[in-house]
Write a protein that holds these residues in place. Structure first.
Motif, PDB file in Angstrom:
ATOM      1  N   SER A 154      -7.314  -1.095   3.380  1.00 38.04           N
ATOM      2  CA  SER A 154      -8.424  -1.040   2.707  1.00 38.04           C
ATOM      3  C   SER A 154      -7.532  -0.840   2.088  1.00 38.04           C
ATOM      4  O   SER A 154      -6.755  -0.397   1.766  1.00 38.04           O
ATOM      5  CB  SER A 154      -9.565   0.024   2.625  1.00 38.04           C
ATOM      6  N   ASN A 162      -6.520   0.524  -0.987  1.00 39.61           N
ATOM      7  CA  ASN A 162      -6.337   0.811  -2.514  1.00 39.61           C
ATOM      8  C   ASN A 162      -4.942   1.878  -1.541  1.00 39.61           C
ATOM      9  O   ASN A 162      -4.291   1.129  -1.193  1.00 39.61           O
ATOM     10  CB  ASN A 162      -7.069   2.192  -1.397  1.00 39.61           C
ATOM     11  N   LYS A 173       0.932  -1.457   0.214  1.00 44.22           N
ATOM     12  CA  LYS A 173       0.299  -0.189  -0.229  1.00 44.22           C
ATOM     13  C   LYS A 173       1.135   0.935   0.191  1.00 44.22           C
ATOM     14  O   LYS A 173       0.669   2.857  -0.140  1.00 44.22           O
ATOM     15  CB  LYS A 173      -1.281  -0.062   0.934  1.00 44.22           C
ATOM     16  N   ARG A 222       2.167   2.489   3.411  1.00 45.32           N
ATOM     17  CA  ARG A 222       1.165   2.651   3.902  1.00 45.32           C
ATOM     18  C   ARG A 222       2.258   2.616   5.256  1.00 45.32           C
ATOM     19  O   ARG A 222       3.062   2.015   5.862  1.00 45.32           O
ATOM     20  CB  ARG A 222       0.244   1.878   4.504  1.00 45.32           C
TER      21      ARG A 222
HETATM   22 MG    MG Z   1      -7.954   3.357   4.537  1.00 50.67          MG
END
Ligand code: MG
Ligand code: TXA
Length: 338
Positions: free
Chosen positions: A139, A141, A52, A54
């Protein structure tokens, strides 16, 4: 990496095995698509962060397929937690509780609490059962992009980065779950979602709404929900929220469009398609529908190469908070009140 697209329900066994063996599978839930890995596997959790892009201090939600599983991963599940579990689960709500040892620190970003969700979606439930372990999933994305509500959104962001994507069609709710922190005996909503403040208040009268839900976080503040401080839901276009009475909102957007004739302007509209010289997408008849359509519309504006998007907010009901929370973030808090 080759990413398999799985369609049939027989493929859930394959997907479960991938998760059990430390791989990553994107799957549908009733809110948005999740990017799953075994919640018992540190290395698999690290792969999620890499796929991700992230930040590793932003913890993941652990998904279970029964109420009993909650007690296996959380400590101190008291009466308030039980009330929420019994009334809203399975459903679009996540509870934060003290974590047990079995949940890796890499899943919770080093926190001693864990976010737990029991999704109300047959594919998600069957996948968790097939995997035989709770599934940690944010999520699905790329970090900073709108959450995926269709398999094609996951394909756009994750192809070549993960092992498999289960195509389960469009998600129902469209925004992520409501997050409530009940780890310290109080009940505080950290993120609004499909289960509204009003629904929780009926059962837990003292429920509060975190002050950061509609505001931007200052650099030196430590938010209760680490995800609050990161850029979110941002399409390529510059988004502005235009909020107020319908007629005033429409008039303001019309004049903003005429000030930006050299640009491709998009409007996410609630009322009528009254805008000439703009790409218009309908938000839906209610805020519940707005929530359902919001992320998909933001991605659609990117495909249509919009430079600027104006999003109308003119209606008030119990789902307004969830819509505003996402739109304010997508707009980087650029809100025009009229
Ligand atoms: Mg999210
Ligand atoms: O509907 C949903 O909740 C979706 C689907 C896939 O289940 N998941 C989702 O995950 O939205 P994600 O990672 O995009 O958002 C999780 C949010 C983040 O803002 C994170 O900071 C917060 O939950 N969070 C997770 N664990 C937490 C914890 N222990 N304490 C406080 N916040 C936590």
């Amino acid at each position: 990496m080759k990413t398999q697209i799985l369609k049939s329900s027989e493929s859930l066994d394959i997907a479960g095995e991938i998760i059990r063996n430390g791989g990553l599978v994107a799957f549908p839930t009733e809110t948005v698509y999740g990017l799953g890995a075994s919640a018992y596997d540190s290395e698999a959790a690290k792969k999620i962060y890499r796929a991700k892009g992230r930040p590793s201090d932003n913890p993941l939600i652990v998904h279970v397929a029964s109420k009993a599983d909650i007690y296996n991963i959380a400590d101190g599940v008291g009466d308030m937690a039980k009330t929420i579990i019994d009334n809203f689960m399975p459903g679009p709500i996540t509870i934060i509780l003290k974590k047990k040892e079995c949940i890796s620190d890499d899943v919770t970003g080093g926190l001693k609490t864990v976010a737990i969700r029991y999704p109300d979606h047959k594919i998600a439930q069957k996948l968790i059962i097939a995997a035989g372990v709770p599934i940690a999933a944010p999520s699905a994305n790329l970090s900073g992009k709108p959450s995926p509500t269709k398999a094609e959104h996951v394909i756009d962001d994750m192809m070549g980065r993960i092992d498999a994507i289960i195509d389960g069609g469009d998600t129902l709710v469209g925004v992520e779950s409501t997050i409530v922190d009940i780890s310290d005996g109080k009940c505080n909503i950290l993120r609004p979602g499909g289960i509204s403040y009003e629904m929780i208040k009926e059962l837990v009268p003292d429920v509060t709404i975190d002050k950061n839900i509609l505001s931007s976080i200052s650099k030196d503040e430590a938010p209760k929900c680490p995800g609050m401080k990161y850029k979110h839901y941002a399409p390529d276009a510059e988004v502005y929220v235009v909020e107020g009475e319908k007629d005033k909102v429409q008039d303001r957007i019309k004049s903003l469009i005429s000030e930006n004739r050299d640009k491709t302007v998009g409007v996410l509209f609630e009322n009528d398609a009254v805008y000439d010289d703009a790409v218009e997408i309908y938000a839906g008849d209610t805020n519940k529908e707005y929530a359902h359509n919001l992320f998909s519309a933001l991605r659609e504006f990117d495909k249509l190469k919009a430079d600027i998007v104006y999003a109308e907010i003119t209606r008030d009901d119990e789902h307004l908070l969830a819509v505003k929370n996402r739109l304010y973030k997508a707009a980087g808090h650029k809100v025009i009140y009229v």
